[in-house]
Design a protein around this motif. Sequence first.
Motif, PDB file in Angstrom:
ATOM      1  N   ASP A   1       0.830  -1.194   0.000  1.00  0.00           N
ATOM      2  CA  ASP A   1       0.000   0.000   0.000  1.00  0.00           C
ATOM      3  C   ASP A   1       0.876   1.260   0.000  1.00  0.00           C
ATOM      4  N   ARG A   2       2.183   1.071  -0.232  1.00  0.00           N
ATOM      5  CA  ARG A   2       3.140   2.175  -0.419  1.00  0.00           C
ATOM      6  C   ARG A   2       3.545   2.217  -1.885  1.00  0.00           C
ATOM      7  N   ILE A   3       3.217   3.313  -2.540  1.00  0.00           N
ATOM      8  CA  ILE A   3       3.360   3.435  -3.993  1.00  0.00           C
ATOM      9  C   ILE A   3       4.386   4.525  -4.322  1.00  0.00           C
ATOM     10  N   PRO A   4       5.427   4.208  -5.095  1.00  0.00           N
ATOM     11  CA  PRO A   4       6.391   5.245  -5.479  1.00  0.00           C
ATOM     12  C   PRO A   4       5.772   6.232  -6.471  1.00  0.00           C
ATOM     13  N   ALA A   5       6.000   7.512  -6.239  1.00  0.00           N
ATOM     14  CA  ALA A   5       5.503   8.574  -7.114  1.00  0.00           C
ATOM     15  C   ALA A   5       6.400   8.655  -8.335  1.00  0.00           C
ATOM     16  N   THR A   6       6.205   7.719  -9.259  1.00  0.00           N
ATOM     17  CA  THR A   6       7.077   7.569 -10.415  1.00  0.00           C
ATOM     18  C   THR A   6       6.248   7.425 -11.678  1.00  0.00           C
ATOM     19  N   LEU A   7       6.613   8.160 -12.708  1.00  0.00           N
ATOM     20  CA  LEU A   7       5.922   8.080 -13.986  1.00  0.00           C
ATOM     21  C   LEU A   7       5.885   6.631 -14.473  1.00  0.00           C
ATOM     22  N   GLY A   8       4.720   6.180 -14.913  1.00  0.00           N
ATOM     23  CA  GLY A   8       4.560   4.825 -15.438  1.00  0.00           C
ATOM     24  C   GLY A   8       4.030   3.811 -14.432  1.00  0.00           C
ATOM     25  N   VAL A   9       4.003   4.153 -13.151  1.00  0.00           N
ATOM     26  CA  VAL A   9       3.508   3.217 -12.140  1.00  0.00           C
ATOM     27  C   VAL A   9       1.991   3.099 -12.241  1.00  0.00           C
ATOM     28  N   LYS A  10       1.507   1.846 -12.178  1.00  0.00           N
ATOM     29  CA  LYS A  10       0.078   1.542 -12.152  1.00  0.00           C
ATOM     30  C   LYS A  10      -0.205   0.898 -10.800  1.00  0.00           C
ATOM     31  N   PHE A  11      -1.172   1.441 -10.062  1.00  0.00           N
ATOM     32  CA  PHE A  11      -1.498   0.847  -8.773  1.00  0.00           C
ATOM     33  C   PHE A  11      -3.005   0.817  -8.587  1.00  0.00           C
ATOM     34  N   GLY A  12      -3.426  -0.050  -7.705  1.00  0.00           N
ATOM     35  CA  GLY A  12      -4.847  -0.148  -7.449  1.00  0.00           C
ATOM     36  C   GLY A  12      -5.220  -1.460  -6.817  1.00  0.00           C
TER      37      GLY A  12
END
Length: 164
Positions: A63-74
Amino acid sequence: MFRVIGPTVLLLSLFVTAPATAQTVQSIDLQEYGIFDGQRAESGRGNSTNPDYAGLVLRTKTDRIPATLGVKFGVAYVPVGSPIGAPVKLSLVTRFPPAGILDAAAKRHQKEEIVKTAVIGSPSYRIFEFDAPWRILPGDWVFEFYSGNRKVGEKHFTVFDPKG
């Protein structure tokens, strides 16, 4: 005094008083959550806030998501309710950190809401993709699921700056 009721009126009154079978979502079962891999599908059904993806695979449960272009989360989720197999409309709300997201037109957004048809008992996805720099915002994000006006589920994520 007795009145004769024609068959059409009798049938109509039975139809109106008969209980309707309604689709009801009691909750959302979160199957998987975190960072996903997959490509946007060319089905034409999706849009920029709710794209269709082909071959989604959970890469990292977090539930920790890097603020990086291209990341898909959900999340991968299943609507729980009755009857199984019935289509239902869900409102999917993504609440952004308090600063809000500035879009390409410099308009600030505190949340994003889409309406999606899901199927009770069948898996579905809510994916957010950092596909443009303006869509990246560190902080606390919340994915909420509504059936009508009733919240039936939510998932919290923390988006962080990987550079420290």
